[in-house]
Write an enzyme that holds these catalytic residues in place. Structure first.
Site, PDB file in Angstrom:
ATOM      1  N   GLY A 134       0.820  -1.215   0.000  1.00 40.77           N
ATOM      2  CA  GLY A 134       0.000   0.000   0.000  1.00 40.77           C
ATOM      3  C   GLY A 134       0.848   1.257   0.000  1.00 40.77           C
ATOM      4  O   GLY A 134       2.027   1.221  -0.384  1.00 40.77           O
ATOM      5  N   HIS A 155       4.410   2.239  -8.022  1.00 41.68           N
ATOM      6  CA  HIS A 155       3.477   1.108  -7.964  1.00 41.68           C
ATOM      7  C   HIS A 155       2.529   1.128  -9.168  1.00 41.68           C
ATOM      8  O   HIS A 155       2.227   0.083  -9.748  1.00 41.68           O
ATOM      9  CB  HIS A 155       2.609   1.201  -6.699  1.00 41.68           C
ATOM     10  CG  HIS A 155       3.353   1.083  -5.414  1.00 41.68           C
ATOM     11  ND1 HIS A 155       3.565   2.147  -4.568  1.00 41.68           N
ATOM     12  CD2 HIS A 155       3.929   0.010  -4.815  1.00 41.68           C
ATOM     13  CE1 HIS A 155       4.237   1.747  -3.516  1.00 41.68           C
ATOM     14  NE2 HIS A 155       4.481   0.461  -3.646  1.00 41.68           N
ATOM     15  N   GLN A 180      15.205  -8.030  -3.214  1.00 41.70           N
ATOM     16  CA  GLN A 180      13.898  -8.677  -3.007  1.00 41.70           C
ATOM     17  C   GLN A 180      13.519  -9.475  -4.263  1.00 41.70           C
ATOM     18  O   GLN A 180      13.099 -10.626  -4.168  1.00 41.70           O
ATOM     19  CB  GLN A 180      12.856  -7.599  -2.719  1.00 41.70           C
ATOM     20  CG  GLN A 180      11.418  -8.091  -2.779  1.00 41.70           C
ATOM     21  CD  GLN A 180      10.444  -7.074  -2.244  1.00 41.70           C
ATOM     22  OE1 GLN A 180      10.345  -6.880  -1.053  1.00 41.70           O
ATOM     23  NE2 GLN A 180       9.697  -6.409  -3.119  1.00 41.70           N
TER      24      GLN A 180
END
Ligand code: PAF
Length: 288
Positions: free
Chosen positions: A31, A37, A153
């Protein structure tokens, strides 16, 4: 857009979206969405018939000294942004739905998680690998999109998917989307909002210094001398410290002292004011 908070509902909605053999892309997030994003969402939309975005602030990837409660939560504003992008499913489970009582499993990916951010944040990538594996099994997407900004990641998730033979998505369908940058080259990040105007201006030295260092390494100059010069330049520009500035194999993240035939990456984490910024860029001709 359907906002779903229960796993049984998610499975029904996914089955309905896929009923005619349509493809589904997953964009996992925590979020506090920004343009970076939304770029992932647009790329996901380009590559699949339907898009599911997950918003879950994952307690398992926060260390004891990291303030989980302070992490920004703005589900309503995020939903409006996703709705405007034409996202069909928003998967927003509670902590209890994701980790029901008795939850006891953790995925640990060795090697690729050991250096860089993994060295500073013990257990962080176990938390990421575990929740992403769960998200993959919950949504079973054809592809999943992650930002290249968090290169370690991305490398960890790809390693996990290969090692566990995950079927959906398969490791080859984990898509890295190039970092979205501000006009002066600074990588977009939710952390940029914590910079003072002076620190924000100085922070532009990071991508500039990295590009120069890459030019020197690609021209054959010594990697260790170039990395020392890069760190000095960041300190001169106003960075208070440099946590790491290293050349590494792009896939295994094994540190390199010279360019090899396989793809390489320059990875940097540096602090300015109280804010820690990370960035990474490809080095050499070989690409992932
Ligand atoms: O990059 C993030 O936002 C998170 O680490 C992720 C991949 C959604 C897992 O919680």
């Amino acid at each position: 857009m359907q906002t779903i908070t229960r796993l049984d509902m998610l499975r029904n909605n996914v089955a309905w979206l896929r009923r005619d053999g349509a493809t589904l892309a997953l964009v996992p997030t925590m979020g506090a969405l920004h343009e970076g994003h939304l770029t992932l969402v647009r790329e996901a939309r380009r590559r699949a018939d339907h898009v599911c975005v997950s918003i879950f602030v994952n307690p398992m990837q926060f260390g004891p000294n990291e303030d989980l409660d302070a992490y920004p939560r703005q589900l309503e504003a995020d939903s409006a942004l996703l709705e405007a992008e034409g996202v069909e499913l928003l998967w927003a489970p509670s902590v209890e739905e994701m980790y029901p009582g008795g939850f006891a499993t953790s995925i640990s990916v060795a090697g690729v998680t050991e250096n860089f951010c993994g060295a500073d944040r013990p257990g962080h990538f176990d938390g990421v690998a575990t929740v992403v594996c769960k998200l993959f099994n919950q949504v079973r997407p054809d592809i999943a999109c992650f930002g290249e900004k968090d290169w370690q990641q991305l490398a960890t998730i790809r390693r996990m998917a290969r090692d566990l033979d995950l079927p959906a998505p398969m490791a080859g369908s984990i898509v890295g989307i190039p970092t979205v940058r501000e006009a002066d080259g600074l990588a977009m990040s939710s952390r940029n909002r914590y910079l003072t105007p002076e620190d924000r201006a100085a922070a532009a030295a990071l991508p500039r210094a990295m590009r120069d260092a890459i030019g020197r390494i690609e021209a054959g100059e010594s990697v260790s001398a170039t990395l020392t010069a890069l760190k000095d330049r960041l300190t001169e520009a106003g960075f208070t410290s440099v946590d790491y500035a290293d050349l590494a194999d792009a896939d295994s993240l094994r540190p390199l002292t010279a360019l090899a035939a396989t793809p390489a990456r320059l990875l940097v984490a540096a602090r300015i004011g109280g804010t820690r910024l990370i960035d990474n860029m490809a080095v050499g001709a070989a690409t992932v």
